[in-house]
Design a protein around this motif. Structure first.
Motif, PDB file in Angstrom:
ATOM      1  N   GLY A  60       7.835  93.693  21.511  1.00 28.22           N
ATOM      2  CA  GLY A  60       7.073  94.144  20.362  1.00 28.22           C
ATOM      3  C   GLY A  60       7.839  93.991  19.072  1.00 28.22           C
ATOM      4  N   LEU A  61       7.866  95.056  18.267  1.00 26.51           N
ATOM      5  CA  LEU A  61       8.550  95.020  16.975  1.00 26.51           C
ATOM      6  C   LEU A  61      10.055  95.226  17.104  1.00 26.51           C
ATOM      7  CD1 LEU A  61       6.020  97.095  14.833  1.00 26.51           C
ATOM      8  CD2 LEU A  61       6.194  94.613  15.049  1.00 26.51           C
ATOM      9  N   GLU A  62      10.545  95.487  18.296  1.00 25.40           N
ATOM     10  CA  GLU A  62      11.976  95.686  18.499  1.00 25.40           C
ATOM     11  C   GLU A  62      12.730  94.376  18.696  1.00 25.40           C
ATOM     12  OE1 GLU A  62      12.431  98.291  21.768  1.00 25.40           O
ATOM     13  OE2 GLU A  62      11.407  99.991  20.802  1.00 25.40           O
ATOM     14  N   HIS A  63      12.052  93.278  18.473  1.00 23.80           N
ATOM     15  CA  HIS A  63      12.685  91.977  18.659  1.00 23.80           C
ATOM     16  C   HIS A  63      13.779  91.759  17.620  1.00 23.80           C
ATOM     17  CE1 HIS A  63      13.186  87.718  19.415  1.00 23.80           C
ATOM     18  NE2 HIS A  63      12.962  87.492  18.127  1.00 23.80           N
ATOM     19  N   LEU A  97       0.765  84.239  16.079  1.00 23.29           N
ATOM     20  CA  LEU A  97      -0.655  83.934  15.950  1.00 23.29           C
ATOM     21  C   LEU A  97      -1.516  85.074  16.463  1.00 23.29           C
ATOM     22  CD1 LEU A  97      -2.925  81.931  15.302  1.00 23.29           C
ATOM     23  CD2 LEU A  97      -2.626  80.957  17.581  1.00 23.29           C
ATOM     24  N   ALA A  98      -1.139  85.657  17.602  1.00 22.05           N
ATOM     25  CA  ALA A  98      -1.890  86.791  18.130  1.00 22.05           C
ATOM     26  C   ALA A  98      -1.801  87.994  17.195  1.00 22.05           C
ATOM     27  CB  ALA A  98      -1.359  87.166  19.513  1.00 22.05           C
ATOM     28  N   ARG A  99      -0.663  88.145  16.552  1.00 24.40           N
ATOM     29  CA  ARG A  99      -0.490  89.238  15.587  1.00 24.40           C
ATOM     30  C   ARG A  99      -1.417  89.059  14.386  1.00 24.40           C
ATOM     31  NH1 ARG A  99       2.050  94.333  15.154  1.00 24.40           N
ATOM     32  NH2 ARG A  99       2.901  94.608  13.055  1.00 24.40           N
ATOM     33  N   ARG A 100      -1.511  87.841  13.881  1.00 26.96           N
ATOM     34  CA  ARG A 100      -2.419  87.584  12.755  1.00 26.96           C
ATOM     35  C   ARG A 100      -3.878  87.748  13.171  1.00 26.96           C
ATOM     36  NH1 ARG A 100       1.194  83.229  12.109  1.00 26.96           N
ATOM     37  NH2 ARG A 100      -0.369  81.785  12.926  1.00 26.96           N
ATOM     38  N   ALA A 101      -4.201  87.350  14.390  1.00 25.75           N
ATOM     39  CA  ALA A 101      -5.573  87.510  14.871  1.00 25.75           C
ATOM     40  C   ALA A 101      -5.948  88.984  14.972  1.00 25.75           C
ATOM     41  CB  ALA A 101      -5.739  86.823  16.227  1.00 25.75           C
ATOM     42  N   ARG A 102      -5.006  89.824  15.396  1.00 24.10           N
ATOM     43  CA  ARG A 102      -5.293  91.255  15.463  1.00 24.10           C
ATOM     44  C   ARG A 102      -5.515  91.839  14.063  1.00 24.10           C
ATOM     45  NH1 ARG A 102      -4.736  95.063  19.213  1.00 24.10           N
ATOM     46  NH2 ARG A 102      -3.579  93.683  20.606  1.00 24.10           N
ATOM     47  N   SER A 103      -4.734  91.390  13.085  1.00 18.51           N
ATOM     48  CA  SER A 103      -4.926  91.866  11.714  1.00 18.51           C
ATOM     49  C   SER A 103      -6.310  91.483  11.191  1.00 18.51           C
ATOM     50  CB  SER A 103      -3.834  91.290  10.806  1.00 18.51           C
ATOM     51  OG  SER A 103      -2.551  91.704  11.231  1.00 18.51           O
ATOM     52  N   ALA A 104      -6.731  90.250  11.490  1.00 17.50           N
ATOM     53  CA  ALA A 104      -8.069  89.825  11.069  1.00 17.50           C
ATOM     54  C   ALA A 104      -9.148  90.636  11.777  1.00 17.50           C
ATOM     55  CB  ALA A 104      -8.247  88.336  11.350  1.00 17.50           C
ATOM     56  N   HIS A 105      -8.927  90.978  13.055  1.00 20.25           N
ATOM     57  CA  HIS A 105      -9.899  91.782  13.792  1.00 20.25           C
ATOM     58  C   HIS A 105     -10.000  93.187  13.213  1.00 20.25           C
ATOM     59  CE1 HIS A 105     -12.454  93.131  16.968  1.00 20.25           C
ATOM     60  NE2 HIS A 105     -11.532  93.881  17.554  1.00 20.25           N
ATOM     61  N   ILE A 106      -8.877  93.753  12.799  1.00 19.84           N
ATOM     62  CA  ILE A 106      -8.892  95.084  12.185  1.00 19.84           C
ATOM     63  C   ILE A 106      -9.674  95.054  10.876  1.00 19.84           C
ATOM     64  CG2 ILE A 106      -7.428  96.803  11.077  1.00 19.84           C
ATOM     65  CD1 ILE A 106      -5.338  96.276  13.215  1.00 19.84           C
ATOM     66  N   ARG A 160      -5.485  99.728  15.657  1.00 20.95           N
ATOM     67  CA  ARG A 160      -4.441 100.117  14.715  1.00 20.95           C
ATOM     68  C   ARG A 160      -3.203 100.631  15.435  1.00 20.95           C
ATOM     69  NH1 ARG A 160      -7.999 103.333  10.084  1.00 20.95           N
ATOM     70  NH2 ARG A 160      -8.613 101.471   8.877  1.00 20.95           N
ATOM     71  N   ALA A 161      -3.411 101.387  16.502  1.00 16.40           N
ATOM     72  CA  ALA A 161      -2.260 101.887  17.269  1.00 16.40           C
ATOM     73  C   ALA A 161      -1.481 100.732  17.892  1.00 16.40           C
ATOM     74  CB  ALA A 161      -2.741 102.865  18.341  1.00 16.40           C
ATOM     75  N   ASP A 162      -2.196  99.755  18.459  1.00  6.41           N
ATOM     76  CA  ASP A 162      -1.508  98.590  19.033  1.00  6.41           C
ATOM     77  C   ASP A 162      -0.796  97.781  17.960  1.00  6.41           C
ATOM     78  OD1 ASP A 162      -2.417  99.340  21.501  1.00  6.41           O
ATOM     79  OD2 ASP A 162      -4.080  97.919  21.546  1.00  6.41           O
ATOM     80  N   HIS A 163      -1.408  97.683  16.781  1.00  6.63           N
ATOM     81  CA  HIS A 163      -0.783  96.908  15.705  1.00  6.63           C
ATOM     82  C   HIS A 163       0.493  97.588  15.221  1.00  6.63           C
ATOM     83  CE1 HIS A 163      -0.773  93.946  12.481  1.00  6.63           C
ATOM     84  NE2 HIS A 163      -0.496  94.918  11.632  1.00  6.63           N
ATOM     85  N   GLU A 164       0.479  98.903  15.114  1.00  6.11           N
ATOM     86  CA  GLU A 164       1.680  99.609  14.673  1.00  6.11           C
ATOM     87  C   GLU A 164       2.808  99.508  15.695  1.00  6.11           C
ATOM     88  OE1 GLU A 164       0.444 103.550  13.886  1.00  6.11           O
ATOM     89  OE2 GLU A 164      -0.734 103.040  12.095  1.00  6.11           O
ATOM     90  N   GLY A 166       3.193  96.878  17.636  1.00  8.44           N
ATOM     91  CA  GLY A 166       3.531  95.475  17.838  1.00  8.44           C
ATOM     92  C   GLY A 166       3.048  94.906  19.149  1.00  8.44           C
ATOM     93  N   ARG A 167       2.053  95.557  19.749  1.00 10.08           N
ATOM     94  CA  ARG A 167       1.539  95.103  21.036  1.00 10.08           C
ATOM     95  C   ARG A 167       0.450  94.055  20.806  1.00 10.08           C
ATOM     96  NH1 ARG A 167      -0.495  99.591  22.786  1.00 10.08           N
ATOM     97  NH2 ARG A 167       1.415 100.346  23.794  1.00 10.08           N
ATOM     98  N   VAL A 168       0.556  92.932  21.492  1.00 10.59           N
ATOM     99  CA  VAL A 168      -0.452  91.873  21.418  1.00 10.59           C
ATOM    100  C   VAL A 168      -0.878  91.507  22.829  1.00 10.59           C
ATOM    101  CG1 VAL A 168       0.461  90.940  19.247  1.00 10.59           C
ATOM    102  CG2 VAL A 168       1.266  90.011  21.424  1.00 10.59           C
ATOM    103  N   ARG A 169      -2.033  90.883  22.923  1.00 16.00           N
ATOM    104  CA  ARG A 169      -2.565  90.435  24.212  1.00 16.00           C
ATOM    105  C   ARG A 169      -2.832  88.937  24.131  1.00 16.00           C
ATOM    106  NH1 ARG A 169      -4.469  95.546  23.277  1.00 16.00           N
ATOM    107  NH2 ARG A 169      -4.223  97.028  24.991  1.00 16.00           N
ATOM    108  N   VAL A 170      -2.116  88.182  24.938  1.00 19.15           N
ATOM    109  CA  VAL A 170      -2.198  86.731  24.912  1.00 19.15           C
ATOM    110  C   VAL A 170      -2.464  86.238  26.328  1.00 19.15           C
ATOM    111  CG1 VAL A 170      -1.023  84.592  24.301  1.00 19.15           C
ATOM    112  CG2 VAL A 170      -0.559  86.662  22.995  1.00 19.15           C
ATOM    113  N   VAL A 171      -3.339  85.253  26.449  1.00 21.92           N
ATOM    114  CA  VAL A 171      -3.640  84.626  27.740  1.00 21.92           C
ATOM    115  C   VAL A 171      -3.189  83.177  27.668  1.00 21.92           C
ATOM    116  CG1 VAL A 171      -5.441  84.032  29.402  1.00 21.92           C
ATOM    117  CG2 VAL A 171      -5.601  86.159  28.089  1.00 21.92           C
ATOM    118  N   ARG A 172      -2.173  82.817  28.400  1.00 24.99           N
ATOM    119  CA  ARG A 172      -1.737  81.430  28.442  1.00 24.99           C
ATOM    120  C   ARG A 172      -2.753  80.630  29.253  1.00 24.99           C
ATOM    121  NH1 ARG A 172       2.121  79.164  30.581  1.00 24.99           N
ATOM    122  NH2 ARG A 172       2.346  77.605  28.943  1.00 24.99           N
ATOM    123  N   GLY A 173      -3.343  79.659  28.614  1.00 17.43           N
ATOM    124  CA  GLY A 173      -4.426  78.896  29.214  1.00 17.43           C
ATOM    125  C   GLY A 173      -5.757  79.166  28.545  1.00 17.43           C
ATOM    126  N   GLY A 174      -5.849  80.265  27.822  1.00 16.78           N
ATOM    127  CA  GLY A 174      -7.067  80.559  27.071  1.00 16.78           C
ATOM    128  C   GLY A 174      -7.932  81.614  27.734  1.00 16.78           C
TER     129      GLY A 174
END
Length: 539
Positions: A60-63, A97-106, A160-164, A166-174
């Motif tokens: 997450g954000l601890e990177h 990219l997933a982080r930006r997509a979550r911001s747009a969804h919010i 908003r809680a997931d965004h704060e 730094g949690r994202v959900r990504v599917v490799r393969g789509g």
């Protein structure tokens, strides 16, 4: 528009060209061993990429840079340092990219909640305006929207809680391909065919370039004669058929597009990135080469519109274009470039490219710039604003705004054509109000989209959209100082009379070109004498 405040209209600007180049060719005549090696390498590196992405999402954000280096060292043991660098870089790009997509969804959820709350605050059945919708039609619809409002508020709180965190959900393969597994009959796929496509999408065969290295890439190398070789990961080094743990593919490749630029880069050892992709539908392997290019110096706005330009109005099924001179006057006939956006993604993309290349060739023949609207329908496609207007929502959702604009800019840069982006505010409305009727006659029917293209072009040229209205018929004469319709606001003498051209007033000369052109008493008009009146002599 009376009584409604107009929003501020942004100034036109010259669009910036592309920052990168990608070319693709097919890997033909691969042997069975070549395909097997590519499958093994792609599957092995794909599993490493999945593990690295899982680890990155858990951080997450601890990177930090130290954790990045630690992950890269762990991947290096099972592949190589360069493969590990490509995997970690792809992981970070996907996480961002997933982080930006979550911001747009919010932002989308916030806009929907605000719109529902506004409509719920209005009385049931109240009509809306052109800028804001009214209340809901029935009590039942009002009640259903109250439930939806609570649902969206809960969803927004979770996002908003997931965004704060730094949690994202990504599917490799789509995610779309993943959900297709539950609808194989609708997708006309068997389980085996879906599995092949799923595994191919999760393979990883991508190598970043390195400047100064041989042919610009040490991992996937392509020589000037088209020989392709791959640096095998450590666990698959026993499959090598060349020194230093490399595998050389049997066929050679040829880039038919930008081959000179590509050859110039690899012969000078400049960075070139490669990606190998397998198309399961066609059972074909492809090789894509990409590199960055220096930013293209944009042409000044005054130079871009010195010779006039072509105004383009983007629609769901065609581009409406009209040529304008430097004064904002439409020249010639309007043109339309149609495209069909039904069918597969490849078909839609080909239709857009075909329409754009015809537009660009027309602009290139006349050495003109192109003006297009800087459209963004992200806030206009929500069902909360337009409600039951499904046809209108499908219309604006089907317009290829971002793809068309990106392709137009990149294709125009290759032909040396300047693209001017303008604010889309009121172009369709004012274009139809001021230009549709005057340009319609017995042999040409001007559409609303044609008139909008003129409005777009005039705004790009720095002129006002509206035409100067014609004066009353009693004032349309030289005696009342004839007024032109297209003169600029700062043009000196635009309200003055036309210069007098000496010469006899005969049938062989043009109208209003005689010696008495400025004398209204000499014209054949009602209540005007055609001959000088002689004074009567007293007896």
């Amino acid at each position: 528009m009376r009584g409604e405040p107009l929003r501020t209209i942004a100034a036109p600007f010259v669009a910036v060209g592309p920052s990168g180049v990608a070319i693709r060719t097919r890997l033909k005549h691969l042997s069975a061993d070549d395909e097997e090696v590519l499958r093994l390498v792609g599957a092995h590196l794909g599993s490493l990429a999945s593990k690295d992405l899982k680890r990155r999402c858990a951080e997450g954000l601890e990177h930090s840079a130290d954790r990045w280096a630690e992950r890269k060292r762990a991947l290096t043991e099972e592949s190589s340092s360069r493969w590990a660098g490509s995997i970690t870089k792809a992981t970070h790009d996907q996480w961002a990219l997933a982080r930006r997509a979550r911001s747009a969804h919010i932002q989308s959820l916030e806009a929907s909640i605000k719109m529902i709350a506004h409509r719920l605050s209005l009385p049931v059945g109240e009509k809306g305006t052109k800028r804001a919708p009214g209340g809901y039609r029935t009590r039942q619809e009002w009640f259903q929207k109250t439930r939806r409002l609570r649902l969206l508020e809960d969803r927004l709180e979770r996002e908003r809680a997931d965004h704060e965190m730094g949690r994202v959900r990504v599917v490799r393969g789509g995610k779309r391909l993943l959900n297709t597994r539950h609808h194989l009959d609708a997708a006309q796929l068997t389980e085996h065919a879906w599995r092949r496509r799923w595994e191919a999408e999760r393979w990883f065969l991508r190598a970043d370039g390195e400047s100064g290295k041989r042919f610009g890439n040490e991992t996937i190398r392509v020589t000037p004669d088209g020989t392709v070789s791959i640096k095998l990961p450590a666990p698959l080094a026993h499959l090598a058929n060349a020194p230093h743990g490399r595998y050389v593919l049997a066929p050679t490749v040829v880039f038919h597009h930008r081959s000179d630029e590509w050859a110039d880069r690899i012969t000078t050892n400049r960075s070139v990135a490669y990606r190998i992709h397998y198309d399961t539908d066609r059972s074909r392997w492809y090789l894509t080469a990409s590199w960055t290019i220096p930013p293209i110096k944009t042409v000044p706005l005054d130079v871009a519109r010195a010779r006039g330009l072509i105004g383009v109005d983007t629609n769901a099924d065609h581009l409406a274009a009209w040529r304008l001179d430097q004064h904002g006057n439409p020249c010639g006939q309007p043109r339309r470039f149609f495209y069909d956006l039904s069918g597969t993604a490849m078909h839609r993309d080909a239709q857009v490219r075909h329409a754009l290349i015809r537009l660009l060739h027309w602009a290139q023949r006349h050495d003109l710039s192109i003006a297009i609207e800087d459209l963004d329908f992200s806030a206009e496609k929500t069902r909360e604003k337009h409600g039951r207007q499904k046809r209108f929502r499908r219309l604006i959702s089907g317009m290829p705004v971002s793809k068309l604009r990106a392709r137009l800019v990149s294709m125009a840069a290759e032909l040396g054509i300047t693209i001017i982006a303008v604010d889309p505010a009121y172009t369709s409305r004012w274009g139809a109000q001021h230009w549709q009727k005057p340009l319609t006659h017995t042999t040409r029917k001007t559409s609303r989209h044609d008139a909008a293209s003129i409005a777009i072009g005039r705004r790009a040229l720095g002129h006002r959209i509206r035409r100067r209205t014609a004066p009353p018929s009693a004032h349309q004469s030289d005696g009342q100082e004839h007024r032109t319709a297209q003169a600029g606001h700062g043009a000196p003498g635009r309200e003055g009379t036309r210069p007098r051209i000496p010469g006899p007033r005969t049938r062989s000369t043009g109208t209003r070109r005689g010696a008495n052109a400025g004398d209204q008493d000499a014209q054949h008009r009602s209540e005007r004498p055609t001959e000088p009146v002689q004074p009567m002599l007293s007896p």
